[in-house]
Motif scaffolding. Structure first.
Motif, PDB file in Angstrom:
ATOM      1  N   UNK A  60       0.824  -1.202   0.000  1.00 47.46           N
ATOM      2  CA  UNK A  60       0.000   0.000   0.000  1.00 47.46           C
ATOM      3  C   UNK A  60       0.866   1.263   0.000  1.00 47.46           C
ATOM      4  N   UNK A  61       1.980   1.222   0.730  1.00 47.86           N
ATOM      5  CA  UNK A  61       2.884   2.387   0.760  1.00 47.86           C
ATOM      6  C   UNK A  61       3.504   2.635  -0.605  1.00 47.86           C
ATOM      7  N   UNK A  62       3.870   1.563  -1.298  1.00 44.17           N
ATOM      8  CA  UNK A  62       4.446   1.722  -2.639  1.00 44.17           C
ATOM      9  C   UNK A  62       3.410   2.226  -3.633  1.00 44.17           C
ATOM     10  N   UNK A  63       2.160   1.847  -3.450  1.00 41.48           N
ATOM     11  CA  UNK A  63       1.111   2.366  -4.328  1.00 41.48           C
ATOM     12  C   UNK A  63       0.939   3.863  -4.121  1.00 41.48           C
ATOM     13  N   UNK A  64       1.146   4.312  -2.875  1.00 45.25           N
ATOM     14  CA  UNK A  64       1.022   5.738  -2.583  1.00 45.25           C
ATOM     15  C   UNK A  64       2.238   6.509  -3.087  1.00 45.25           C
ATOM     16  N   UNK A  65       3.413   5.890  -2.963  1.00 47.72           N
ATOM     17  CA  UNK A  65       4.646   6.552  -3.382  1.00 47.72           C
ATOM     18  C   UNK A  65       5.449   5.618  -4.282  1.00 47.72           C
ATOM     19  N   UNK A  66       5.081   5.473  -5.531  1.00 46.22           N
ATOM     20  CA  UNK A  66       5.838   4.604  -6.442  1.00 46.22           C
ATOM     21  C   UNK A  66       7.284   5.066  -6.571  1.00 46.22           C
ATOM     22  N   UNK A  67       8.154   4.133  -6.846  1.00 49.70           N
ATOM     23  CA  UNK A  67       9.579   4.395  -7.106  1.00 49.70           C
ATOM     24  C   UNK A  67      10.353   4.730  -5.846  1.00 49.70           C
ATOM     25  N   UNK A  68       9.843   4.323  -4.675  1.00 51.93           N
ATOM     26  CA  UNK A  68      10.635   4.469  -3.464  1.00 51.93           C
ATOM     27  C   UNK A  68      11.746   3.426  -3.465  1.00 51.93           C
ATOM     28  N   UNK A  69      12.839   3.806  -2.778  1.00 54.60           N
ATOM     29  CA  UNK A  69      13.903   2.821  -2.570  1.00 54.60           C
ATOM     30  C   UNK A  69      13.556   1.966  -1.355  1.00 54.60           C
ATOM     31  N   UNK A  70      14.314   0.898  -1.193  1.00 53.30           N
ATOM     32  CA  UNK A  70      14.090   0.020  -0.041  1.00 53.30           C
ATOM     33  C   UNK A  70      14.290   0.776   1.266  1.00 53.30           C
ATOM     34  N   UNK A  96      13.914   4.041   1.807  1.00 54.27           N
ATOM     35  CA  UNK A  96      12.792   4.953   2.031  1.00 54.27           C
ATOM     36  C   UNK A  96      11.544   4.198   2.488  1.00 54.27           C
ATOM     37  N   UNK A  97      11.321   3.019   1.907  1.00 57.08           N
ATOM     38  CA  UNK A  97      10.158   2.222   2.324  1.00 57.08           C
ATOM     39  C   UNK A  97      10.319   1.778   3.776  1.00 57.08           C
ATOM     40  N   UNK A  98      11.545   1.410   4.162  1.00 57.69           N
ATOM     41  CA  UNK A  98      11.779   1.005   5.550  1.00 57.69           C
ATOM     42  C   UNK A  98      11.507   2.153   6.501  1.00 57.69           C
ATOM     43  N   UNK A  99      11.946   3.367   6.111  1.00 51.39           N
ATOM     44  CA  UNK A  99      11.666   4.530   6.945  1.00 51.39           C
ATOM     45  C   UNK A  99      10.164   4.785   7.035  1.00 51.39           C
ATOM     46  N   UNK A 100       9.467   4.615   5.919  1.00 51.60           N
ATOM     47  CA  UNK A 100       8.010   4.832   5.906  1.00 51.60           C
ATOM     48  C   UNK A 100       7.312   3.845   6.833  1.00 51.60           C
ATOM     49  N   UNK A 101       7.762   2.584   6.832  1.00 51.15           N
ATOM     50  CA  UNK A 101       7.113   1.559   7.660  1.00 51.15           C
ATOM     51  C   UNK A 101       7.624   1.566   9.086  1.00 51.15           C
ATOM     52  N   UNK A 102       8.742   2.291   9.316  1.00 52.29           N
ATOM     53  CA  UNK A 102       9.354   2.364  10.641  1.00 52.29           C
ATOM     54  C   UNK A 102       9.807   0.988  11.117  1.00 52.29           C
ATOM     55  N   UNK A 103      10.393   0.215  10.198  1.00 50.42           N
ATOM     56  CA  UNK A 103      10.968  -1.084  10.548  1.00 50.42           C
ATOM     57  C   UNK A 103      12.366  -1.149   9.964  1.00 50.42           C
ATOM     58  N   UNK A 104      13.160  -2.091  10.414  1.00 46.28           N
ATOM     59  CA  UNK A 104      14.521  -2.227   9.950  1.00 46.28           C
ATOM     60  C   UNK A 104      14.545  -2.587   8.462  1.00 46.28           C
ATOM     61  N   UNK A 105      15.565  -2.133   7.726  1.00 44.30           N
ATOM     62  CA  UNK A 105      15.656  -2.443   6.289  1.00 44.30           C
ATOM     63  C   UNK A 105      15.671  -3.935   5.993  1.00 44.30           C
TER      64      UNK A 105
END
Length: 352
Positions: A37-47, A49-58
């Motif tokens: 769902x986060x990638x659908x909101x922000x396509x082309x994120x890096x891994x 950036x996605x980890x920061x968005x989810x607040x979990x470890x890479x």
């Protein structure tokens, strides 16, 4: 907490907590669904950036991305760094189609298993009904009744049985209908003390005694059992309200049979002969016993008597022991004298 602080410092939206997965049936756990769902909101994120968005470890985020990639919901961009989600109309629709195909295959396997289970159950029932002679069998209903009759008909040495009472009636497993005692077969029965007073069984017990069976009573019978030739033991599995065994367990394991025979021997030793033991005429000998007495009084040896009667020497000696006990004799000579005194002797009628 370091990841959440870094995301806040970089001005990235932080997901406060994971929501329960709505796509769990399609193979997406809460973290994978949140990542998708986060990638659908922000396509082309890096891994990262996605980890920061989810607040979990890479590393944990990478595992979620790997699951999404395996489900063909996420691919990597040409630069190999950014992640590109597959639109739900395409990705989820294809995933649903694949899951439907998997479920259809599982249902086919389930139906095949159900059919195989039914066939196996039928084969096992037929095997249980038709195959007798294993180390342990269970017979029910008419199969139990016919099986016990077959066992009794096959007896060549001795039949022993003990019978409890249930609902005021004897257990038919241990006191089955007996058309007659075959030549050379001993028959010993132990009943509870109240059983002979039941008029429903008086005729059966009288026939047993007349045919030469030895019947004794005891205050308490520990269990109902029937043993044929010390090679098979039959025990009831349940007793219906009419006193008839609903099913029987047939044991041929030597150890189990030996234990049942030993238990019978202990109960037999404590039991009292049916009738008044002080009055030998009340429990007179059967036809075979009269023949044996006449042969022995005429001077026949055990071997000769066994040959003329067509039985084993062991059977003759067992019959002699029973007669001496009932007469209260301490020797064979005394047994002959007491037998004559009570009118037990007759001319021998054994086959030649």
């Amino acid at each position: 907490m370091v990841v959440r602080a870094e995301a806040t410092a970089r001005g990235l939206p932080v997901q406060r907590h994971l929501q329960p997965s709505r796509l769990l049936g399609l193979g997406l756990d809460p973290l994978a669904e949140s990542a998708y769902q986060a990638l659908l909101e922000r396509p082309a994120w890096t891994l990262q950036e996605l980890a920061l968005r989810l607040a979990v470890e890479p590393a944990i985020t990478a595992e979620a991305v790997a699951r999404l990639t395996a489900l063909e919901l996420v691919t990597a961009c040409d630069d190999g760094l950014r992640l590109r989600p597959i639109r739900p109309q395409v990705g989820l629709t294809a995933l649903i189609a694949r899951r439907e195909a998997e479920l259809a295959g599982s249902w086919r396997e389930l139906e095949q298993g159900r059919q195989a289970a039914a066939e196996l159950a039928t084969e096992a029932e037929e095997l249980c009904r038709d195959h007798r002679g294993g180390p342990a069998d269970m017979w029910w209903g008419e199969q139990a009744r016919s099986g016990i009759r077959d066992l009794l008909s096959s007896a060549s040495d001795e039949v022993i049985s003990m019978s409890c009472t249930a609902a005021g009636q004897l257990d038919r497993c241990a006191t089955p209908g007996w058309p007659g005692i075959a030549e050379g077969v001993g028959y010993r029965v132990v009943l509870t003390a109240c059983a002979p007073d039941d008029p429903r069984y008086a005729g059966h017990l009288c026939r047993l005694a007349r045919d030469g069976a030895q019947v004794r009573t005891v205050g308490r019978v520990p269990l109902s059992m029937l043993s044929v030739d010390r090679t098979v033991a039959v025990l009831p599995l349940g007793i219906s309200a009419t006193g008839r065994a609903a099913g029987v367990s047939v044991l041929r394991l030597p150890g189990a049979v030996a234990a049942m025979v030993e238990l019978f021997g202990r109960v037999w030793a404590e039991a009292t002969p049916l009738g008044d033991p002080a009055d030998p005429e009340h429990a007179g000998p059967g036809p075979r016993e009269r023949t044996l007495l006449a042969l022995l009084v005429a001077g026949s040896t055990d071997e000769s008597a066994a040959f003329r009667m067509g039985v084993s020497v062991r059977t003759v000696r067992r019959m002699v022991s029973g007669l001496m006990e009932r007469l209260g004799a301490r020797s064979r000579f005394e047994a002959g004298a007491l037998a004559a005194e009570h009118g037990w002797l007759q001319a021998p009628s054994a086959r030649r």
